[in-house]
Design an enzyme around this catalytic site. Structure first.
Site, PDB file in Angstrom:
ATOM      1  N   ARG A   1       0.852  -1.030   0.151  1.00 30.48           N
ATOM      2  CA  ARG A   1      -0.126  -0.080   0.075  1.00 30.48           C
ATOM      3  C   ARG A   1       0.824   1.206  -0.063  1.00 30.48           C
ATOM      4  O   ARG A   1       0.550   2.337  -0.481  1.00 30.48           O
ATOM      5  CB  ARG A   1      -1.085  -0.126   1.141  1.00 30.48           C
TER       6      ARG A   1
ATOM      7  N   GLU B   1       0.251  -7.432  12.975  1.00 27.04           N
ATOM      8  CA  GLU B   1      -1.014  -7.548  13.883  1.00 27.04           C
ATOM      9  C   GLU B   1      -1.733  -9.002  13.509  1.00 27.04           C
ATOM     10  O   GLU B   1      -2.077  -9.602  14.396  1.00 27.04           O
ATOM     11  CB  GLU B   1      -2.020  -6.511  13.380  1.00 27.04           C
TER      12      GLU B   1
END
Ligand SMILES: O=P(O)(O)OC[C@H]1O[C@H](OP(=O)(O)OP(=O)(O)O)[C@H](O)[C@@H]1O
Ligand SMILES: Nc1ncnc2[nH]cnc12
Length: 169
Positions: free
Chosen positions: A72, A109
């Protein structure tokens, strides 16, 4: 946080940018509030405002390299690099770069991963701006810092449009 640190508090563009990021609960697993920037990319004003804010902040800072984190960071970094007159350096996931690489592993995460860059892509003393779409645990950006730090660049800053929260925050 980014707004306060960069004198953007009260900037009317920030609300539009925030509103353009879709939040999808429990993706890709329970408890994650997924910040989906694809909706921002579909909103021309919000996308342009995002790029413009970074360009306004960094154009006079003598930055010669914009490093984007796969994937991204590739969506924001090249536009910023062109606008501020810098090179674009892709920090890639493992096994994608054909030349000699240096690597840095990190925890996410929801998993673990590794960033790589070509040896010689940054020269000692260059000013590098690292771009990604968001910070969650900070593991990815920490890995980018370690990777670039091993080359002794003069780092300028790390920027990202979004910080995440979890369902329980
Ligand atoms: O602060 P952290 O906990 O490190 O998480 C943030 C990173 O996670 C996402 O990328 P991801 O690894 O999911 O890869 P993608 O861009 O290929 O989807 C995001 O784009 C950041 O790079
Ligand atoms: N909450 C989140 N939303 C989008 N991308 C992420 N990458 C890591 N955590 C994320």
């Amino acid at each position: 946080m980014f707004a306060e640190e960069n004198g953007l508090r009260g900037d009317p563009r920030l609300q539009g940018i925030s509103d353009a990021i879709r939040v999808i609960p429990h993706f890709p697993k329970p408890g994650i509030m997924f910040q989906d920037i694809t909706t921002l990319l579909l909103d021309h004003k919000a996308f342009k405002d995002t790029i413009d804010i970074f360009v306004e902040r960094y154009r006079e800072m003598d930055i010669s390299v914009v490093a984007g984190v796969e994937a991204r960071g590739f969506m924001f970094g090249p536009s910023i690099a062109l606008a501020i007159g810098a090179k674009f350096l892709p920090l890639r996931k493992p096994g994608k770069l054909p030349g000699s690489v240096i690597s840095e592993a990190y925890e996410l995460e929801y998993g673990s991963d590794c960033l790589e860059m070509h040896v010689g892509a940054v020269q000692p003393g260059e000013r590098v701006l690292v771009i990604d779409d968001l910070v969650a645990t900070g593991g990815t950006l920490s890995a980018a810092i370690r990777l670039l730090g091993s080359l002794q660049p003069q780092r300028e800053a790390i920027v990202y449009p979004r910080r995440t929260s979890t369902i329980n925050d």
